[in-house]
Enzyme design. Structure first.
Site, PDB file in Angstrom:
ATOM      1  N   ASN A  68      44.259  30.836  33.206  1.00  0.00           N
ATOM      2  CA  ASN A  68      45.620  30.980  32.678  1.00  0.00           C
ATOM      3  C   ASN A  68      46.449  29.822  33.226  1.00  0.00           C
ATOM      4  O   ASN A  68      46.843  29.831  34.387  1.00  0.00           O
ATOM      5  CB  ASN A  68      46.200  32.334  33.126  1.00  0.00           C
ATOM      6  CG  ASN A  68      47.655  32.494  32.721  1.00  0.00           C
ATOM      7  OD1 ASN A  68      48.179  31.695  31.942  1.00  0.00           O
ATOM      8  ND2 ASN A  68      48.297  33.532  33.243  1.00  0.00           N
ATOM      9  N   TRP A  69      46.680  28.841  32.373  1.00  0.00           N
ATOM     10  CA  TRP A  69      47.386  27.635  32.840  1.00  0.00           C
ATOM     11  C   TRP A  69      48.870  27.881  33.036  1.00  0.00           C
ATOM     12  O   TRP A  69      49.572  27.020  33.572  1.00  0.00           O
ATOM     13  CB  TRP A  69      47.191  26.498  31.834  1.00  0.00           C
ATOM     14  CG  TRP A  69      45.789  25.978  31.734  1.00  0.00           C
ATOM     15  CD1 TRP A  69      44.679  26.428  32.400  1.00  0.00           C
ATOM     16  CD2 TRP A  69      45.343  24.892  30.907  1.00  0.00           C
ATOM     17  NE1 TRP A  69      43.580  25.703  32.045  1.00  0.00           N
ATOM     18  CE2 TRP A  69      43.957  24.745  31.127  1.00  0.00           C
ATOM     19  CE3 TRP A  69      45.980  24.040  30.010  1.00  0.00           C
ATOM     20  CZ2 TRP A  69      43.197  23.776  30.480  1.00  0.00           C
ATOM     21  CZ3 TRP A  69      45.226  23.070  29.361  1.00  0.00           C
ATOM     22  CH2 TRP A  69      43.849  22.940  29.598  1.00  0.00           C
ATOM     23  N   LYS A  70      49.362  29.006  32.535  1.00  0.00           N
ATOM     24  CA  LYS A  70      50.805  29.291  32.601  1.00  0.00           C
ATOM     25  C   LYS A  70      51.573  28.114  31.971  1.00  0.00           C
ATOM     26  O   LYS A  70      51.073  27.525  31.013  1.00  0.00           O
ATOM     27  CB  LYS A  70      51.225  29.601  34.039  1.00  0.00           C
ATOM     28  CG  LYS A  70      50.336  30.715  34.644  1.00  0.00           C
ATOM     29  CD  LYS A  70      50.805  31.263  35.939  1.00  0.00           C
ATOM     30  CE  LYS A  70      49.851  32.356  36.409  1.00  0.00           C
ATOM     31  NZ  LYS A  70      50.271  33.014  37.641  1.00  0.00           N
ATOM     32  N   HIS A  97      51.278  40.131  30.967  1.00  0.00           N
ATOM     33  CA  HIS A  97      51.202  39.477  32.281  1.00  0.00           C
ATOM     34  C   HIS A  97      52.425  39.863  33.112  1.00  0.00           C
ATOM     35  O   HIS A  97      53.535  39.972  32.583  1.00  0.00           O
ATOM     36  CB  HIS A  97      51.117  37.951  32.113  1.00  0.00           C
ATOM     37  CG  HIS A  97      50.736  37.270  33.394  1.00  0.00           C
ATOM     38  ND1 HIS A  97      51.647  37.044  34.396  1.00  0.00           N
ATOM     39  CD2 HIS A  97      49.546  36.825  33.841  1.00  0.00           C
ATOM     40  CE1 HIS A  97      51.019  36.465  35.411  1.00  0.00           C
ATOM     41  NE2 HIS A  97      49.748  36.323  35.103  1.00  0.00           N
ATOM     42  N   GLU A 141      54.256  38.216  35.031  1.00  0.00           N
ATOM     43  CA  GLU A 141      55.389  37.281  34.983  1.00  0.00           C
ATOM     44  C   GLU A 141      56.256  37.563  33.766  1.00  0.00           C
ATOM     45  O   GLU A 141      57.483  37.442  33.827  1.00  0.00           O
ATOM     46  CB  GLU A 141      54.869  35.829  34.988  1.00  0.00           C
ATOM     47  CG  GLU A 141      54.404  35.445  36.385  1.00  0.00           C
ATOM     48  CD  GLU A 141      53.306  34.401  36.438  1.00  0.00           C
ATOM     49  OE1 GLU A 141      53.023  33.748  35.417  1.00  0.00           O
ATOM     50  OE2 GLU A 141      52.702  34.254  37.522  1.00  0.00           O
ATOM     51  N   GLU A 159      45.851  42.587  38.349  1.00  0.00           N
ATOM     52  CA  GLU A 159      46.520  41.512  39.083  1.00  0.00           C
ATOM     53  C   GLU A 159      47.614  42.100  39.964  1.00  0.00           C
ATOM     54  O   GLU A 159      48.719  42.382  39.475  1.00  0.00           O
ATOM     55  CB  GLU A 159      47.154  40.514  38.097  1.00  0.00           C
ATOM     56  CG  GLU A 159      46.145  39.786  37.236  1.00  0.00           C
ATOM     57  CD  GLU A 159      46.651  38.415  36.794  1.00  0.00           C
ATOM     58  OE1 GLU A 159      45.900  37.454  36.977  1.00  0.00           O
ATOM     59  OE2 GLU A 159      47.790  38.303  36.308  1.00  0.00           O
ATOM     60  N   GLY A 202      49.906  33.713  43.004  1.00  0.00           N
ATOM     61  CA  GLY A 202      50.535  32.460  43.417  1.00  0.00           C
ATOM     62  C   GLY A 202      50.990  32.454  44.869  1.00  0.00           C
ATOM     63  O   GLY A 202      51.745  31.584  45.286  1.00  0.00           O
ATOM     64  N   SER A 216      45.486  34.588  43.191  1.00  0.00           N
ATOM     65  CA  SER A 216      45.055  33.612  44.193  1.00  0.00           C
ATOM     66  C   SER A 216      43.539  33.479  44.308  1.00  0.00           C
ATOM     67  O   SER A 216      43.010  33.242  45.395  1.00  0.00           O
ATOM     68  CB  SER A 216      45.666  33.943  45.569  1.00  0.00           C
ATOM     69  OG  SER A 216      47.088  33.891  45.507  1.00  0.00           O
TER      70      SER A 216
END
Ligand code: 13P
Length: 264
Positions: free
Chosen positions: A16-18, A106, A108, A178, A184, A224
């Site tokens: 997942n490159w975000k 997700h 975020e 997650e 992160g 992570s």
């Protein structure tokens, strides 16, 4: 955990490159990654790349023209197929680009962009309607973990998202556990903690969609994950891969995670 013999589940490592890498940088990362993966690894492990929307077409083209053993993934989609939703991208647009996997819910997006359980359920439905595979993200905050409500939180996110989804569709989908406090931050759940929640997710899938779906659904761990810490997480019996953020931007590190999974 299932009573009946566990079927072989092909592990899935997803990058997942975000909101990172433009389409030119994307070409370099995908090509470098493809040089670092052996055919034995990509036979054993499915690998999906989730670039930002602006790079999907570029990555689709490289995968197609170089015949790379990579699946294309997206990071999100809208729940409607078309309409006046400025800035949004729909599931049929993604399907047309040969997107195979779409991340849904997700943390975020839930935390920073106000995505609710109801929106997540609608997005999951859109992904399935267009014959793609959702990667449904669930996970608890640090406060919830400290309060001992991790399993309740994850069960309720799962129940809500799977409401009304057929057992056949659930069986083919992916759930990513997650823990929000591990994303992160450089901290990850211990392999035992991750396994405990993954087993609870499998049991929750069993309740929502039956034992067969629970046996087949793939459960990823995310938070992570790096080449240096992946092996014990990926070796857990209910963990079938990883959803990788930061480390997926580095082809060497991401390839090391795929290698760790292939060695399981
Ligand atoms: P990191 O691997 O950067 O912690 O991100 C995890 C994640 O959110 C993947 O979706």
């Amino acid at each position: 955990m299932a009573d009946s013999p566990t079927p072989p589940r092909r592990p899935l490592i997803s990058g997942n490159w975000k909101m990172n890498l433009n389409h030119l940088e994307a070409i370099q990362v995908v090509q470098k990654l493809s040089y670092r993966l052996s055919s034995a690894e990509t036979d054993a492990v499915e690998v999906s790349m989730h670039p930002p929307f602006t790079s999907l077409r570029t990555v689709q083209t490289i995968i197609g023209s170089d015949d790379l053993p990579l699946a294309l993934g997206a990071q999100d989609c809208h729940w409607e197929d078309a309409g006046a939703f400025t800035g949004e991208v729909s599931a049929p647009m993604l399907a047309k680009l040969d997107v195979a996997y779409v991340i849904v819910g997700h943390s975020e997006r839930r935390q920073l962009l106000g995505e609710t359980d109801e929106m997540v359920r609608a997005k999951l439905g859109a992904v399935l309607r267009h014959s793609m595979t959702p990667i449904l993200c669930v996970g608890e905050t640090l406060e919830e973990r400290d309060a001992g409500t991790t399993l309740d939180k994850v069960a309720s996110q799962l129940r809500s998202a799977l409401d009304g989804v057929s057992p056949e569709a659930v069986r083919a989908m992916v759930v990513a556990y997650e823990p929000i406090w591990a994303i992160g931050t450089g901290r990850n759940a211990t392999p035992e903690d991750a396994q405990e929640v993954a087993a609870a997710i499998r049991a929750g899938v069993g309740k929502a969609a039956g034992q067969e779906a629970a046996n087949f659904v793939r459960i990823q761990y995310g938070g992570s994950v790096k080449g240096s810490n992946a092996a014990p997480l990926l070796a857990q019996p209910d963990i079938d891969g990883a959803l990788v953020g930061g480390a997926s931007l580095d082809p060497d590190d991401f390839a090391a995670i795929v290698a760790a999974q292939a060695a399981c």
